[in-house]
Design an enzyme around this catalytic site. Sequence first.
Site, PDB file in Angstrom:
ATOM      1  N   SER A  49       0.875  -1.181   0.000  1.00  0.00           N
ATOM      2  CA  SER A  49       0.000   0.000   0.000  1.00  0.00           C
ATOM      3  C   SER A  49       0.905   1.221   0.000  1.00  0.00           C
ATOM      4  O   SER A  49       2.086   1.124   0.350  1.00  0.00           O
ATOM      5  CB  SER A  49      -0.839  -0.024   1.286  1.00  0.00           C
ATOM      6  OG  SER A  49      -1.447   1.225   1.518  1.00  0.00           O
ATOM      7  N   TYR A 100      -2.054  -1.205  10.887  1.00  0.00           N
ATOM      8  CA  TYR A 100      -2.157  -1.471   9.448  1.00  0.00           C
ATOM      9  C   TYR A 100      -0.924  -0.937   8.713  1.00  0.00           C
ATOM     10  O   TYR A 100      -0.295  -1.659   7.919  1.00  0.00           O
ATOM     11  CB  TYR A 100      -3.435  -0.842   8.871  1.00  0.00           C
ATOM     12  CG  TYR A 100      -3.553  -1.040   7.373  1.00  0.00           C
ATOM     13  CD1 TYR A 100      -3.774  -2.307   6.848  1.00  0.00           C
ATOM     14  CD2 TYR A 100      -3.416   0.029   6.484  1.00  0.00           C
ATOM     15  CE1 TYR A 100      -3.856  -2.509   5.474  1.00  0.00           C
ATOM     16  CE2 TYR A 100      -3.511  -0.167   5.113  1.00  0.00           C
ATOM     17  CZ  TYR A 100      -3.729  -1.433   4.613  1.00  0.00           C
ATOM     18  OH  TYR A 100      -3.816  -1.638   3.255  1.00  0.00           O
TER      19      TYR A 100
HETATM   20  N1  LIG Z   1      -8.842  -0.807  -0.863  1.00  0.00           N
HETATM   21  C1  LIG Z   1      -7.828  -0.011  -0.592  1.00  0.00           C
HETATM   22  O1  LIG Z   1      -7.986   1.214  -0.469  1.00  0.00           O
HETATM   23  C2  LIG Z   1      -6.424  -0.572  -0.477  1.00  0.00           C
HETATM   24  C3  LIG Z   1      -5.354   0.333  -0.540  1.00  0.00           C
HETATM   25  C4  LIG Z   1      -4.076  -0.173  -0.433  1.00  0.00           C
HETATM   26  C5  LIG Z   1      -3.850  -1.524  -0.260  1.00  0.00           C
HETATM   27  N2  LIG Z   1      -4.926  -2.370  -0.192  1.00  0.00           N
HETATM   28  C6  LIG Z   1      -4.661  -3.792   0.021  1.00  0.00           C
HETATM   29  O2  LIG Z   1      -5.256  -4.532  -1.012  1.00  0.00           O
HETATM   30  C7  LIG Z   1      -5.495  -5.868  -0.571  1.00  0.00           C
HETATM   31  C8  LIG Z   1      -6.876  -6.307  -1.020  1.00  0.00           C
HETATM   32  O3  LIG Z   1      -7.847  -5.522  -0.376  1.00  0.00           O
HETATM   33  P1  LIG Z   1      -9.146  -4.958  -1.122  1.00  0.00           P
HETATM   34  O4  LIG Z   1      -9.016  -3.497  -1.176  1.00  0.00           O
HETATM   35  O5  LIG Z   1      -9.392  -5.688  -2.384  1.00  0.00           O
HETATM   36  O6  LIG Z   1     -10.255  -5.253  -0.007  1.00  0.00           O
HETATM   37  P2  LIG Z   1     -11.401  -6.351   0.084  1.00  0.00           P
HETATM   38  O7  LIG Z   1     -12.363  -6.197  -1.027  1.00  0.00           O
HETATM   39  O8  LIG Z   1     -11.889  -6.246   1.495  1.00  0.00           O
HETATM   40  O9  LIG Z   1     -10.623  -7.728  -0.124  1.00  0.00           O
HETATM   41  C9  LIG Z   1      -9.897  -8.348   0.899  1.00  0.00           C
HETATM   42  C10 LIG Z   1      -9.747  -9.805   0.532  1.00  0.00           C
HETATM   43  O10 LIG Z   1      -8.991 -10.438   1.584  1.00  0.00           O
HETATM   44  C11 LIG Z   1      -9.697 -11.597   2.000  1.00  0.00           C
HETATM   45  N3  LIG Z   1      -9.487 -11.850   3.423  1.00  0.00           N
HETATM   46  C12 LIG Z   1      -9.743 -11.027   4.445  1.00  0.00           C
HETATM   47  N4  LIG Z   1      -9.478 -11.628   5.614  1.00  0.00           N
HETATM   48  C13 LIG Z   1      -9.053 -12.879   5.297  1.00  0.00           C
HETATM   49  C14 LIG Z   1      -8.632 -13.992   6.056  1.00  0.00           C
HETATM   50  N5  LIG Z   1      -8.595 -13.947   7.390  1.00  0.00           N
HETATM   51  N6  LIG Z   1      -8.267 -15.122   5.414  1.00  0.00           N
HETATM   52  C15 LIG Z   1      -8.317 -15.194   4.061  1.00  0.00           C
HETATM   53  N7  LIG Z   1      -8.699 -14.172   3.275  1.00  0.00           N
HETATM   54  C16 LIG Z   1      -9.055 -13.030   3.889  1.00  0.00           C
HETATM   55  C17 LIG Z   1     -11.169 -11.291   1.734  1.00  0.00           C
HETATM   56  O11 LIG Z   1     -11.889 -12.487   1.508  1.00  0.00           O
HETATM   57  P3  LIG Z   1     -12.910 -13.153   2.544  1.00  0.00           P
HETATM   58  O12 LIG Z   1     -13.712 -12.075   3.168  1.00  0.00           O
HETATM   59  O13 LIG Z   1     -13.650 -14.109   1.682  1.00  0.00           O
HETATM   60  O14 LIG Z   1     -12.015 -13.840   3.524  1.00  0.00           O
HETATM   61  C18 LIG Z   1     -11.085 -10.501   0.442  1.00  0.00           C
HETATM   62  O15 LIG Z   1     -11.092 -11.371  -0.664  1.00  0.00           O
HETATM   63  C19 LIG Z   1      -5.270  -5.851   0.946  1.00  0.00           C
HETATM   64  O16 LIG Z   1      -4.021  -6.415   1.253  1.00  0.00           O
HETATM   65  C20 LIG Z   1      -5.270  -4.375   1.287  1.00  0.00           C
HETATM   66  O17 LIG Z   1      -4.502  -4.081   2.428  1.00  0.00           O
HETATM   67  C21 LIG Z   1      -6.202  -1.920  -0.319  1.00  0.00           C
END
Ligand SMILES: NC(=O)c1ccc[n+]([C@@H]2O[C@H](COP(=O)([O-])OP(=O)(O)OC[C@H]3O[C@@H](n4cnc5c(N)ncnc54)[C@H](OP(=O)(O)O)[C@@H]3O)[C@@H](O)[C@H]2O)c1
Length: 253
Positions: free
Chosen positions: A132, A145
């Site tokens: 991130s 985080y």
């Molecule tokens: N969205 C943002 O603004 C942003 C910015 C920078 C970085 N990121 C990073 O991008 C990555 C993906 O996030 P996203 O934005 O796509 O959010 P998201 O839609 O909430 O996706 C998160 C994914 O992680 C899975 N997950 C969560 N807890 C888990 C667990 N205990 N075991 C296995 N899987 C788990 C969820 O699946 P289940 O619920 O099915 O478990 C979901 O598929 C993350 O690492 C996040 O830190 C996001």
Amino acid sequence: MPVALITGASSGIGEQFAKLLSSKGYDIILVGRNEERLNKVKKTLSTKSKVIAADLSERKAVFDLIESVKDLSVDILINNAGFGSFGEFTETELKNELEMISLNIEALHILTKHFVTEMAEKNKGAVLNVCSTAGFTSGPLMATYYATKNYVRAFTLALRRELKEKGSAVRVCLLCPGPVDTGFNERAKVTFSVPAMKPETVAKEGIDGIFTDKAIIVPGLSNKICVFFERHLPEKLVSMVCYRIQKRKRDRI
Ligand SMILES: NC(=O)c1ccc[n+]([C@@H]2O[C@H](COP(=O)([O-])OP(=O)(O)OC[C@H]3O[C@@H](n4cnc5c(N)ncnc54)[C@H](OP(=O)(O)O)[C@@H]3O)[C@@H](O)[C@H]2O)c1
């Protein structure tokens, strides 16, 4: 067929990684907790895929995942599963933070250890660790985080350097998105103070980055500028600005 294993493939950026890599001919191993959502994603893919429902914040589940794919040769690993939380450190829930550290750091570390070791032996393959813009500074009001993502950055870039120094063909890349329009906010209980990018755009930059072997992939101009300042301004100043930006989010809740 080449195989890609994607954690957090049930929604957001991970779902888009799955669709993109499938469209490029990869068989996909979809991992997440929500089996129903993983199966929905599976139905949209044009190549073979396997759903593995697992809570990767549990160490045993991570090793079970490795065991369950031991007969497959994984060509691309995307460590994408992760979440954040918002609030004063003295008020946030320890259990939630330990779960975050287990998922964002420990699961990513174990999976990287296993698959990069295998890839290094074959001298082929790629890992994309999802970090991130939070990975370049301290993050008051999202302290845990930001700290987890600093780990992901430092660990991934060190591993990349080791492999490069050995002349290995294994690619290890770091994806550093800023705000993305996914389920992330809901779980972290925050609202963004700047416009969010589409998960498909971010995923595409990540996949392009793997294929061009880019060390640090920062999607979007404003995020590139943000990372530039994070890396070049004094930490104290960056941390003060970050506190004020985060505080505004809290005031809006
Ligand atoms: N969205 C943002 O603004 C942003 C910015 C920078 C970085 N990121 C990073 O991008 C990555 C993906 O996030 P996203 O934005 O796509 O959010 P998201 O839609 O909430 O996706 C998160 C994914 O992680 C899975 N997950 C969560 N807890 C888990 C667990 N205990 N075991 C296995 N899987 C788990 C969820 O699946 P289940 O619920 O099915 O478990 C979901 O598929 C993350 O690492 C996040 O830190 C996001």
